[in-house]
Enzyme design. Structure first.
Site, PDB file in Angstrom:
ATOM      1  N   CYS A 124     -37.055 -39.643 -40.473  1.00 16.50           N
ATOM      2  CA  CYS A 124     -38.035 -39.079 -39.542  1.00 16.50           C
ATOM      3  C   CYS A 124     -38.498 -37.672 -39.913  1.00 16.50           C
ATOM      4  O   CYS A 124     -39.460 -37.167 -39.334  1.00 16.50           O
ATOM      5  CB  CYS A 124     -37.457 -39.071 -38.137  1.00 16.50           C
ATOM      6  SG  CYS A 124     -36.508 -40.557 -37.777  1.00 16.50           S
ATOM      7  N   PHE A 150     -32.193 -39.096 -38.772  1.00 16.18           N
ATOM      8  CA  PHE A 150     -30.907 -39.662 -39.156  1.00 16.18           C
ATOM      9  C   PHE A 150     -30.435 -38.925 -40.409  1.00 16.18           C
ATOM     10  O   PHE A 150     -31.233 -38.617 -41.306  1.00 16.18           O
ATOM     11  CB  PHE A 150     -31.044 -41.147 -39.504  1.00 16.18           C
ATOM     12  CG  PHE A 150     -30.834 -42.068 -38.333  1.00 16.18           C
ATOM     13  CD1 PHE A 150     -30.793 -41.600 -37.032  1.00 16.18           C
ATOM     14  CD2 PHE A 150     -30.669 -43.420 -38.544  1.00 16.18           C
ATOM     15  CE1 PHE A 150     -30.580 -42.453 -35.963  1.00 16.18           C
ATOM     16  CE2 PHE A 150     -30.471 -44.293 -37.483  1.00 16.18           C
ATOM     17  CZ  PHE A 150     -30.424 -43.816 -36.189  1.00 16.18           C
ATOM     18  N   PHE A 170     -36.585 -34.394 -36.192  1.00 14.02           N
ATOM     19  CA  PHE A 170     -35.158 -34.508 -36.516  1.00 14.02           C
ATOM     20  C   PHE A 170     -34.886 -35.927 -37.000  1.00 14.02           C
ATOM     21  O   PHE A 170     -35.469 -36.874 -36.486  1.00 14.02           O
ATOM     22  CB  PHE A 170     -34.303 -34.208 -35.279  1.00 14.02           C
ATOM     23  CG  PHE A 170     -34.837 -33.081 -34.451  1.00 14.02           C
ATOM     24  CD1 PHE A 170     -35.001 -31.818 -35.005  1.00 14.02           C
ATOM     25  CD2 PHE A 170     -35.217 -33.286 -33.130  1.00 14.02           C
ATOM     26  CE1 PHE A 170     -35.523 -30.775 -34.254  1.00 14.02           C
ATOM     27  CE2 PHE A 170     -35.745 -32.251 -32.376  1.00 14.02           C
ATOM     28  CZ  PHE A 170     -35.903 -30.998 -32.924  1.00 14.02           C
ATOM     29  N   HIS A 206     -39.983 -33.597 -31.011  1.00 14.99           N
ATOM     30  CA  HIS A 206     -39.668 -34.849 -31.716  1.00 14.99           C
ATOM     31  C   HIS A 206     -39.639 -35.989 -30.699  1.00 14.99           C
ATOM     32  O   HIS A 206     -40.248 -37.029 -30.914  1.00 14.99           O
ATOM     33  CB  HIS A 206     -38.347 -34.721 -32.468  1.00 14.99           C
ATOM     34  CG  HIS A 206     -38.056 -35.882 -33.362  1.00 14.99           C
ATOM     35  ND1 HIS A 206     -38.923 -36.283 -34.345  1.00 14.99           N
ATOM     36  CD2 HIS A 206     -37.014 -36.751 -33.408  1.00 14.99           C
ATOM     37  CE1 HIS A 206     -38.421 -37.342 -34.977  1.00 14.99           C
ATOM     38  NE2 HIS A 206     -37.264 -37.654 -34.417  1.00 14.99           N
ATOM     39  N   HIS A 212     -42.826 -44.168 -32.743  1.00 17.59           N
ATOM     40  CA  HIS A 212     -42.241 -43.310 -33.766  1.00 17.59           C
ATOM     41  C   HIS A 212     -42.720 -43.802 -35.128  1.00 17.59           C
ATOM     42  O   HIS A 212     -42.250 -44.829 -35.620  1.00 17.59           O
ATOM     43  CB  HIS A 212     -40.724 -43.401 -33.647  1.00 17.59           C
ATOM     44  CG  HIS A 212     -39.991 -42.418 -34.499  1.00 17.59           C
ATOM     45  ND1 HIS A 212     -40.522 -41.861 -35.638  1.00 17.59           N
ATOM     46  CD2 HIS A 212     -38.753 -41.876 -34.356  1.00 17.59           C
ATOM     47  CE1 HIS A 212     -39.648 -41.034 -36.167  1.00 17.59           C
ATOM     48  NE2 HIS A 212     -38.559 -41.019 -35.407  1.00 17.59           N
ATOM     49  N   LYS A 260     -45.162 -38.863 -29.536  1.00 14.79           N
ATOM     50  CA  LYS A 260     -44.778 -40.256 -29.806  1.00 14.79           C
ATOM     51  C   LYS A 260     -45.049 -41.154 -28.614  1.00 14.79           C
ATOM     52  O   LYS A 260     -45.095 -42.385 -28.753  1.00 14.79           O
ATOM     53  CB  LYS A 260     -43.301 -40.331 -30.211  1.00 14.79           C
ATOM     54  CG  LYS A 260     -43.012 -39.719 -31.566  1.00 14.79           C
ATOM     55  CD  LYS A 260     -41.556 -39.840 -31.941  1.00 14.79           C
ATOM     56  CE  LYS A 260     -41.276 -39.224 -33.310  1.00 14.79           C
ATOM     57  NZ  LYS A 260     -41.448 -37.746 -33.337  1.00 14.79           N
TER      58      LYS A 260
END
Lengths: 411, 85
Positions: free
Chosen positions: A167, A399, A397, A305, A340, A335
């Site tokens: 992301c 993973f 942000f 985010h 996303h 979003k």
């Protein structure tokens, strides 16, 4: 060397439109691009989340075969937005091939559509076509396929950076491109990210219980960042590209300046690969402010985010509050309009913020009907708001614990 | 298969797969038509389909090293037999 870096062209393919006018229309009229998940003949009927941020624009990819032959769907998206950025800026072949213009472009994992075809061949009972898995499939599917198909199509000979940090892929592209110019390694960078329609990503988040499932019958009602009824993220697709260049040369050539990148924060949580971390995010936001030599009170608007997961939105809210105090900037989760868009979200959300900056308004978070009390300490954009934005922050942000914050100022 | 049959099949492949219509028999395919190494690998796969047998690595390398024109492709295909594969 410490140069000013400006954005002089931008283009997005998004679930809420392809052209600037289409995207602005969606933002100003609260139109969602979330649609029912399409049947993919493999995973879709086993996925609980039956919604997807879908690109519905009819795009005429007018690319010659010599370029198409190494492109999967993700590279088509990437090359299209870059083609539009180059046309907007009027960049000549001489500039593109000067070695002083580079590319920072990525995707989450190349082309999953092509990868699926490769795996089907691997596991096929017939070995007849095994030998055909070779250069073309790899070039179409590899992680840096977007960046190098761009360099090939447009004869770009400068540096290539191809972040693939889920992301934060394209926010890193913009941030690293900014640093490349600021510190004199390149004079211009084409930066962004793309991700194609892909159900494997949905399946991953679905298995992690992170996807929205309660609004399958009413796709436009999800995702719901910061809302008490939010139930997870909605995976989407898209692409975004911006042209960054040295301020002085942009002025000399009379370029339209859409905004100036004044700060970039990027760090890692140094721990959990999935769960967001308030200290890590707080540090990122502070790094960006320090980089920009701005005070928290200078920021007018934050594109959060805000994926609409249960804890992600709360932790982001806590971090914003820690950095910006009681009166936070206006905050929206864009979003909510698109889902996303994964590797492209940082670039697309930057472009949407630039459009709003140019037009002097802020779009509110869609579907934010009742703010979760744990997110109520933010100043949520209270509906479509006319506002002369001067400084916006774009937060992403990922993973893996990667955090980014871009700060962009109107010039 | 006669040389004419092979030529007809190869020209169809060039037209349909590579969007190169009616190349001259002695054109340098790279110079005149942008036919590159990726296309050459694809062509070898098409030739395997056409002949109905797999080519050996040595046969493929010989093609990649030596072939520049359509006439050379026709010579090459005529020289191929499953026994040498």
């Amino acid at each position: 060397m410490d140069r000013r870096v400006v954005i002089t062209a931008a283009s997005a393919i998004s679930p809420i439109g392809h052209t600037r006018d289409e995207i602005l229309h969606s933002l100003q009229n609260g139109i969602s691009g979330v649609k029912p998940l399409r049947d993919d003949g493999l995973l879709s009927d086993r996925i609980h989340s039956q919604v997807f941020g879908t690109v519905s624009a009819d795009i005429d990819f007018d690319f010659e075969r010599k370029y198409r032959k190494t492109m999967g769907p993700v590279a088509f998206y990437a090359c299209q937005v870059v083609k539009e950025v180059i046309a907007q800026a009027g960049l000549s072949p001489e500039v593109l091939g000067s070695g002083r213009l580079g590319v920072a472009f990525g995707s989450t994992h190349g082309s999953p559509t092509v990868q699926r075809g490769i795996y089907e061949t691997f596991f096929s009972k017939s070995q007849k076509r095994f030998a055909s898995i070779g250069a073309v499939d790899y070039l179409k599917s590899m992680v840096h396929t977007t960046a190098v198909n761009i360099t090939k199509m447009f004869g770009i000979t400068g540096r290539v950076i191809s972040s693939s940090t889920a992301c934060t892929t394209s926010s890193q592209s913009i941030g690293f491109g900014y640093e490349m110019i600021r510190f004199g390694r390149q004079d211009a960078m084409i930066c962004g990210g793309a991700d194609e329609y892909d159900t494997t990503t949905v399946a991953v988040f679905d298995n992690l219980l992170a996807c929205s499932t309660a609004f399958n019958a009413t796709p436009s009602k999800t995702p719901r960042p910061f809302d008490a009824e939010r139930d997870g993220l909605v995976v989407g697709e898209g692409a975004g590209a911006v042209l960054l260049e040295d301020y002085d040369s942009a002025r000399r050539r009379g370029a339209d300046i859409l905004g100036e990148v004044v700060g970039f924060g990027c760090n890692n949580n140094g721990g959990d690969l999935i769960f967001p971390n308030v200290d890590g995010i707080t540090a990122t936001l502070r790094i960006a402010l320090e980089d920009a030599r701005l005070n928290p009170g200078d920021v007018d608007f934050i594109s959060a985010h805000a994926t609409a997961t249960k804890m992600g939105d709360v932790i982001e809210s806590q971090a914003i509050r820690k950095v910006f105090g009681e009166r936070t900037p206006m905050v929206s989760g864009l979003k909510s309009y698109m889902g996303h868009t994964m590797g492209s979200c940082g670039a697309i959300e930057t472009i949407l913020s630039l459009y709003m900056m140019a037009e002097g308004f802020v779009a509110p978070t869609l579907n934010l009907d009742a703010v979760d009390p744990r997110c109520a300490m933010l100043r949520h954009t209270p509906g479509l708001t006319d506002y002369p934005l001067k400084v916006v922050g774009v937060q992403n942000f990922a993973f893996g614990g990667v955090n980014t914050c871009l700060l962009i100022r109107k010039v | 298969m006669t040389r004419n049959d092979i030529q007809e099949r190869i020209l169809t492949i060039f037209d349909e797969e590579f969007e190169i219509a009616n190349p001259g028999l002695d054109d340098d395919l790279r110079e005149a038509h942008g036919f590159d190494s990726i296309d050459a690998i694809e062509l070898l796969r098409e030739i395997e389909d056409m002949l109905g047998f797999e080519l050996s690595q040595e046969q493929k390398k010989r093609a990649m090293d030596n072939i520049r024109t359509l006439n050379q492709i026709l010579d090459y295909v005529e020289s191929l037999t499953p026994e040498t594969a």
